[in-house]
Design a protein around this motif. Structure first.
Motif, mmCIF file in Angstrom:
data_model
loop_
_atom_site.group_PDB
_atom_site.id
_atom_site.type_symbol
_atom_site.label_atom_id
_atom_site.label_comp_id
_atom_site.label_asym_id
_atom_site.label_seq_id
_atom_site.Cartn_x
_atom_site.Cartn_y
_atom_site.Cartn_z
ATOM 1 N N GLY A 102 16.989 -55.494 -16.867
ATOM 2 C CA GLY A 102 15.470 -55.170 -16.861
ATOM 3 C C GLY A 102 15.001 -54.375 -15.561
ATOM 4 N N GLU A 103 13.865 -54.630 -15.227
ATOM 5 C CA GLU A 103 13.317 -54.215 -14.056
ATOM 6 C C GLU A 103 14.096 -53.997 -12.733
ATOM 7 O OE1 GLU A 103 10.517 -52.080 -14.344
ATOM 8 O OE2 GLU A 103 10.538 -52.846 -16.419
ATOM 9 N N ALA A 104 14.128 -52.902 -12.009
ATOM 10 C CA ALA A 104 14.828 -52.972 -10.697
ATOM 11 C C ALA A 104 13.676 -52.205 -9.879
ATOM 12 C CB ALA A 104 16.399 -52.369 -10.897
ATOM 13 N N SER A 105 13.847 -52.375 -8.482
ATOM 14 C CA SER A 105 13.066 -51.808 -7.531
ATOM 15 C C SER A 105 13.868 -51.558 -6.185
ATOM 16 C CB SER A 105 11.839 -51.846 -7.125
ATOM 17 O OG SER A 105 11.776 -53.611 -6.675
ATOM 18 N N LEU A 106 13.516 -50.681 -5.496
ATOM 19 C CA LEU A 106 14.262 -50.674 -3.914
ATOM 20 C C LEU A 106 13.064 -50.276 -3.038
ATOM 21 C CD1 LEU A 106 17.432 -48.675 -3.171
ATOM 22 C CD2 LEU A 106 15.607 -48.506 -1.831
ATOM 23 N N GLU A 107 13.069 -50.810 -2.096
ATOM 24 C CA GLU A 107 12.278 -50.643 -0.929
ATOM 25 C C GLU A 107 12.590 -50.582 0.350
ATOM 26 O OE1 GLU A 107 9.160 -53.802 -0.888
ATOM 27 O OE2 GLU A 107 8.656 -53.375 -3.236
ATOM 28 N N THR A 108 12.441 -49.669 1.183
ATOM 29 C CA THR A 108 13.035 -49.590 2.480
ATOM 30 C C THR A 108 11.991 -50.035 3.481
ATOM 31 O OG1 THR A 108 12.178 -47.196 2.723
ATOM 32 C CG2 THR A 108 14.118 -47.597 1.623
ATOM 33 N N ASP A 165 11.597 -43.223 -5.778
ATOM 34 C CA ASP A 165 10.738 -43.218 -7.013
ATOM 35 C C ASP A 165 11.242 -43.803 -8.085
ATOM 36 O OD1 ASP A 165 9.170 -41.221 -5.755
ATOM 37 O OD2 ASP A 165 10.301 -39.455 -6.529
ATOM 38 N N ARG A 166 12.618 -44.190 -8.282
ATOM 39 C CA ARG A 166 13.045 -44.714 -9.549
ATOM 40 C C ARG A 166 14.504 -45.268 -9.145
ATOM 41 N NH1 ARG A 166 15.009 -43.054 -15.267
ATOM 42 N NH2 ARG A 166 15.081 -45.118 -16.370
ATOM 43 N N CYS A 167 14.826 -46.492 -9.585
ATOM 44 C CA CYS A 167 16.013 -47.226 -9.725
ATOM 45 C C CYS A 167 16.296 -47.844 -10.934
ATOM 46 C CB CYS A 167 16.549 -47.799 -8.392
ATOM 47 S SG CYS A 167 15.807 -49.612 -8.039
ATOM 48 N N PRO A 220 23.390 -35.926 -11.010
ATOM 49 C CA PRO A 220 21.996 -36.562 -10.131
ATOM 50 C C PRO A 220 21.282 -37.278 -10.582
ATOM 51 C CG PRO A 220 21.849 -34.361 -11.204
ATOM 52 C CD PRO A 220 22.963 -34.670 -11.818
ATOM 53 N N GLU A 221 21.315 -37.398 -12.136
ATOM 54 C CA GLU A 221 20.437 -38.282 -12.642
ATOM 55 C C GLU A 221 20.875 -39.689 -13.048
ATOM 56 O OE1 GLU A 221 17.321 -37.489 -13.470
ATOM 57 O OE2 GLU A 221 17.857 -35.407 -12.759
ATOM 58 N N LEU A 222 20.061 -40.687 -13.422
ATOM 59 C CA LEU A 222 20.301 -42.102 -13.427
ATOM 60 C C LEU A 222 21.280 -42.393 -14.623
ATOM 61 C CD1 LEU A 222 17.174 -43.784 -12.345
ATOM 62 C CD2 LEU A 222 19.263 -43.662 -11.046
ATOM 63 N N HIS A 223 22.435 -43.291 -14.533
ATOM 64 C CA HIS A 223 23.303 -43.336 -15.719
ATOM 65 C C HIS A 223 23.334 -44.871 -16.196
ATOM 66 C CE1 HIS A 223 25.004 -39.261 -16.473
ATOM 67 N NE2 HIS A 223 24.487 -39.044 -15.286
ATOM 68 N N GLU A 224 23.047 -45.270 -17.443
ATOM 69 C CA GLU A 224 23.178 -46.590 -17.655
ATOM 70 C C GLU A 224 24.727 -47.204 -17.749
ATOM 71 O OE1 GLU A 224 20.474 -48.530 -17.954
ATOM 72 O OE2 GLU A 224 18.870 -47.172 -18.548
ATOM 73 N N MET A 225 24.882 -48.333 -16.857
ATOM 74 C CA MET A 225 26.343 -48.502 -16.924
ATOM 75 C C MET A 225 26.543 -50.254 -16.849
ATOM 76 S SD MET A 225 28.065 -45.917 -16.348
ATOM 77 C CE MET A 225 29.613 -46.133 -15.706
ATOM 78 N N VAL A 243 20.489 -45.055 -8.075
ATOM 79 C CA VAL A 243 19.438 -44.117 -7.615
ATOM 80 C C VAL A 243 19.943 -42.924 -7.814
ATOM 81 C CG1 VAL A 243 18.450 -45.790 -5.786
ATOM 82 C CG2 VAL A 243 20.176 -44.134 -5.096
ATOM 83 N N ARG A 244 18.918 -41.998 -7.854
ATOM 84 C CA ARG A 244 19.053 -40.562 -8.051
ATOM 85 C C ARG A 244 19.724 -39.843 -6.928
ATOM 86 N NH1 ARG A 244 13.846 -38.748 -11.012
ATOM 87 N NH2 ARG A 244 12.851 -39.742 -8.935
ATOM 88 N N GLN A 245 20.345 -38.761 -7.097
ATOM 89 C CA GLN A 245 21.080 -38.125 -5.943
ATOM 90 C C GLN A 245 20.292 -37.648 -4.695
ATOM 91 O OE1 GLN A 245 22.887 -34.156 -6.972
ATOM 92 N NE2 GLN A 245 24.829 -35.201 -6.394
ATOM 93 N N GLU A 246 18.933 -37.365 -4.986
ATOM 94 C CA GLU A 246 18.119 -37.026 -3.956
ATOM 95 C C GLU A 246 17.678 -38.181 -3.320
ATOM 96 O OE1 GLU A 246 13.750 -36.050 -5.668
ATOM 97 O OE2 GLU A 246 15.563 -35.188 -7.146
ATOM 98 N N ASP A 247 17.470 -39.173 -4.020
ATOM 99 C CA ASP A 247 16.902 -40.383 -3.181
ATOM 100 C C ASP A 247 18.355 -41.039 -2.436
ATOM 101 O OD1 ASP A 247 14.236 -40.761 -4.021
ATOM 102 O OD2 ASP A 247 14.937 -41.455 -6.155
#
Length: 385
Positions: free
Chosen positions: A68-74, A82-84, A147-152, A177-181
């Motif tokens: 489901g939903e996911a987030s990452l805060e620093t 932006d997205r995880c 570099p993009e997100l992949h469902e696993m 997370v994506r490569q740039e993040d």
């Protein structure tokens, strides 16, 4: 039958029908055990019955995991990514999330320094890597996707768990997370001053899931058959993975239903659920439940996954068993003119029938050349390409 039946079969393939089947199956987001997946199975069942095949639909219990939903805060700037995404069979965090220091593990082995930390890892969310992090005492793992997100899916258990292996279900929190993040997180982790808060919600429970079987009997050996299989469940709408493969199977069923008198042996078309969200739970259940029939009567397992990608004209890297390589090589040569490499099938792609002794041929038969797209390169990393 015509003098050259193989050429006649190739000429009978309808591109229009292939696209129609793909479009129809891909109307729904087909999470394993969901109502929308059931609608896709309804469509496939009705279509195959229309061709005159002997169709049976099974229901069985499977442990299925929906991310489901996911987030990452620093802590400090920047405030987050932006997205995880999280993954099937990841642990869910408490409502307040999981906060810990981040250490950069890259591609190294995990060790005592990772205990109680969230580890930053290069690559896709592979089950073995997640388990190794958990065994080292890490609380969470952040995978940097290329570099993009992949469902696993991060469970190492093949199929639904048993009393003997249920303890191996993941207890670690996993996100990608994506490569740039990931590069920004890595830079901060290198200073020794990075703490993050992860939040994940993963719905893991036992669900009823379908398996659809459609038989065409052979003329000379009616009890023997080729098992031709592919999964129906999907991430998102899954037009290529695996709607295009379902379309291939349906089109072959249509073509061979009109040529059944020329079949020496039969074809058993098998459509699985539980591939992406149950780690091959559908094909595993079928192998366990129909072991004797498969052992006595099946001659080959032919699996199809994700054909038809744009620019995926590379067939020479298709996977086979050693004993099926000769047949596969001839097929690849006749269709594409390419020489098939010798590459064994790895632990992937509904290869649930090895213990029965059933020879296997192919999984994802076509690929994009290296460097053609980031997504293609990521998939190649899964298959050893």
């Amino acid at each position: 039958m015509p003098r050259n039946p193989e050429q006649a079969i190739k000429k009978a393939v309808s591109l229009l029908r292939l696209m129609t089947y793909t479009r129809e199956v891909s109307r729904w987001v087909r999470l394993s055990g969901s109502e929308d997946e059931a609608r896709a199975f309804d469509y496939l069942e009705a279509t195959l019955k229309g061709f005159g095949l002997d169709v049976r639909r099974h229901q069985h219990d499977a442990l299925i995991s929906w991310p489901g939903e996911a987030s990452l805060e620093t802590a400090g700037a920047p405030q987050g990514v932006d997205r995880c995404i999280t993954h099937a069979f990841s642990a869910s965090t408490p409502p307040g999330g999981l906060e810990a220091e981040v250490v950069d593990a890259g591609e190294r082995e995990f060790g005592p320094a990772d205990r109680g930390k969230i580890v930053l890892v290069e690559g896709l969310a592979m089950p073995e890597r997640a388990r190794a992090a958990e065994q080292a005492g890490a609380l969470g793992v952040i995978f940097i996707n290329p570099p993009e997100l992949h469902e696993m899916i991060i469970s190492t258990i093949w199929g639904s768990p048993t009393p003997e292996n249920v303890a191996a279900l993941p207890k670690i929190v996993a996100v990608s997370v994506r490569q740039e993040d990931g590069a920004a997180l890595r830079e901060r982790a290198g200073t020794g001053d990075l703490r993050v808060r992860l939040r994940t919600a993963v719905d893991t429970r036992w669900r009823k899931t379908p398996v659809l079987i459609a038989d065409l009997k052979g003329r000379d050996e009616p009890d023997r058959f080729v098992l031709f299989s592919g999964h129906v469940d999907s991430w998102h709408h899954g037009a290529m993975d695996n709607g295009s493969a379902n379309a291939v199977m349906v089109e072959m069923a249509r073509i061979f239903s009109r040529r059944r008198r020329g079949l020496r042996r039969g074809i058993r078309f098998a459509f699985w659920s539980g591939h992406s969200h149950g780690r091959y739970s559908g094909s595993t259940w079928y192998a366990d439940t129909h072991w004797d029939d498969l052992y006595r009567h099946a001659v080959l397992h032919l699996n199809v996954d994700s054909p038809g990608g744009k620019g995926a004209a590379l067939l020479s890297e298709a996977l086979t068993m050693a004993e099926t390589w000769g047949l596969a090589a001839r097929c690849i040569k006749e269709v594409s003119g390419q020489d098939l490499q010798r590459r064994r099938i790895s632990r992937m792609g509904d290869q649930s029938f090895w213990g029965i002794g059933l020879p296997s041929m192919f999984v994802d038969i076509s690929a994009q050349p290296a460097g053609a797209s980031p997504a293609g390169d990521a998939i190649a990393s899964l298959t050893g390409g």
